[in-house]
Structure formats: structure tokens, C-alpha cells
Motif scaffolding. Sequence first.
Motif, mmCIF file in Angstrom:
data_model
loop_
_atom_site.group_PDB
_atom_site.id
_atom_site.type_symbol
_atom_site.label_atom_id
_atom_site.label_comp_id
_atom_site.label_asym_id
_atom_site.label_seq_id
_atom_site.Cartn_x
_atom_site.Cartn_y
_atom_site.Cartn_z
ATOM 1 N N MET A 132 0.896 -1.098 0.114
ATOM 2 C CA MET A 132 0.103 -0.014 0.179
ATOM 3 C C MET A 132 0.829 1.283 0.083
ATOM 4 S SD MET A 132 -3.610 -0.725 1.299
ATOM 5 C CE MET A 132 -4.482 -2.230 0.826
ATOM 6 N N SER A 146 1.488 7.068 2.195
ATOM 7 C CA SER A 146 0.721 8.286 2.573
ATOM 8 C C SER A 146 -0.529 8.151 2.009
ATOM 9 C CB SER A 146 1.198 9.621 2.538
ATOM 10 O OG SER A 146 1.323 10.017 1.399
ATOM 11 N N ALA A 147 -1.579 8.442 3.058
ATOM 12 C CA ALA A 147 -3.032 8.446 2.231
ATOM 13 C C ALA A 147 -3.998 9.635 2.887
ATOM 14 C CB ALA A 147 -3.762 7.339 2.569
ATOM 15 N N PHE A 183 -7.735 10.759 3.834
ATOM 16 C CA PHE A 183 -8.828 10.073 4.446
ATOM 17 C C PHE A 183 -9.864 10.983 4.447
ATOM 18 C CE2 PHE A 183 -5.373 7.845 5.690
ATOM 19 C CZ PHE A 183 -5.732 6.212 5.455
ATOM 20 N N ASP A 229 -7.204 6.260 -1.043
ATOM 21 C CA ASP A 229 -5.755 6.371 -1.016
ATOM 22 C C ASP A 229 -5.196 6.918 -2.396
ATOM 23 O OD1 ASP A 229 -2.984 5.737 -1.516
ATOM 24 O OD2 ASP A 229 -3.126 3.746 -0.388
ATOM 25 N N TYR A 230 -5.084 8.258 -2.405
ATOM 26 C CA TYR A 230 -4.504 8.956 -3.592
ATOM 27 C C TYR A 230 -3.637 8.164 -4.343
ATOM 28 C CZ TYR A 230 -7.670 12.666 -2.358
ATOM 29 O OH TYR A 230 -8.643 13.475 -2.068
ATOM 30 N N GLU A 231 -2.536 7.869 -3.659
ATOM 31 C CA GLU A 231 -1.172 7.197 -4.498
ATOM 32 C C GLU A 231 -1.859 5.943 -5.146
ATOM 33 O OE1 GLU A 231 1.752 6.743 -1.737
ATOM 34 O OE2 GLU A 231 2.297 8.634 -1.370
ATOM 35 N N THR A 251 -7.725 1.162 9.449
ATOM 36 C CA THR A 251 -6.998 2.121 8.973
ATOM 37 C C THR A 251 -5.532 1.896 9.272
ATOM 38 O OG1 THR A 251 -8.963 3.658 9.114
ATOM 39 C CG2 THR A 251 -6.611 4.328 8.588
ATOM 40 N N LYS A 299 -4.141 -1.435 7.729
ATOM 41 C CA LYS A 299 -3.839 -1.070 6.299
ATOM 42 C C LYS A 299 -2.679 -0.116 5.971
ATOM 43 C CE LYS A 299 -8.508 -2.143 4.514
ATOM 44 N NZ LYS A 299 -8.310 -3.207 3.402
ATOM 45 N N TYR A 300 -2.475 0.774 6.822
ATOM 46 C CA TYR A 300 -1.328 1.775 6.698
ATOM 47 C C TYR A 300 -0.516 2.093 7.953
ATOM 48 C CZ TYR A 300 -4.183 3.067 2.628
ATOM 49 O OH TYR A 300 -4.821 2.677 1.312
ATOM 50 N N ILE A 302 -0.857 9.911 7.541
ATOM 51 C CA ILE A 302 -2.285 9.654 7.152
ATOM 52 C C ILE A 302 -2.915 11.007 7.941
ATOM 53 C CG2 ILE A 302 -4.367 8.490 8.190
ATOM 54 C CD1 ILE A 302 -2.432 6.151 8.995
#
Length: 75
Positions: A1, A4-5, A7, A23-25, A49, A52-53, A58
Motif C-alpha cells: 500500500m 501516505s493517504a 482520508f 488512497d490517492y497514491e 486504517t 492497512k497503513y 495519514i
Amino acid sequence: MGGSASFQLMESMGALNWLRFLDYEMGSVYVEEHKKYEAEVFLGFLKTTLQKYPFGNIVMILDNERIHHAKLLQD
């Protein structure tokens, strides 16, 4: 994954509550749908969350709803 994301958290639609993140990436979306939006539900979403990351940054956007300040989340 991705490392960075960003939310986007909750949208109420009638009797349903959605918790979701984007998740923009990676271009992926995760959605949970609940009939009730309670502290236990939000805590579960936060744990998911973090699973997953586990690394990276975040960004969360919250609306200052009472549930975001619940004692359950203080620990």
C-alpha cells in the motif's frame, strides 16, 4: 500500500453511515457501511486504517462530532 493517504471519513445518508478513505497514491477506496455510528464503530475503523497503513503519514478530516471525542477513543 502507499506510504501516505488522505482520508475522508463520514457521510450520513438517511439511516446509513459510511466510513471511508481514499488512497490517492494507489487509487483505491475503502468503505464501511453501518446502521449506527457509535464510538465502537469509529474505533474499529481507526484500527482497520492503521492495519492497512502501518507506516507513513495519514491525514484525517473530522467534523468535530461528539463521537470523535468519546472516552473510548482517549486511551
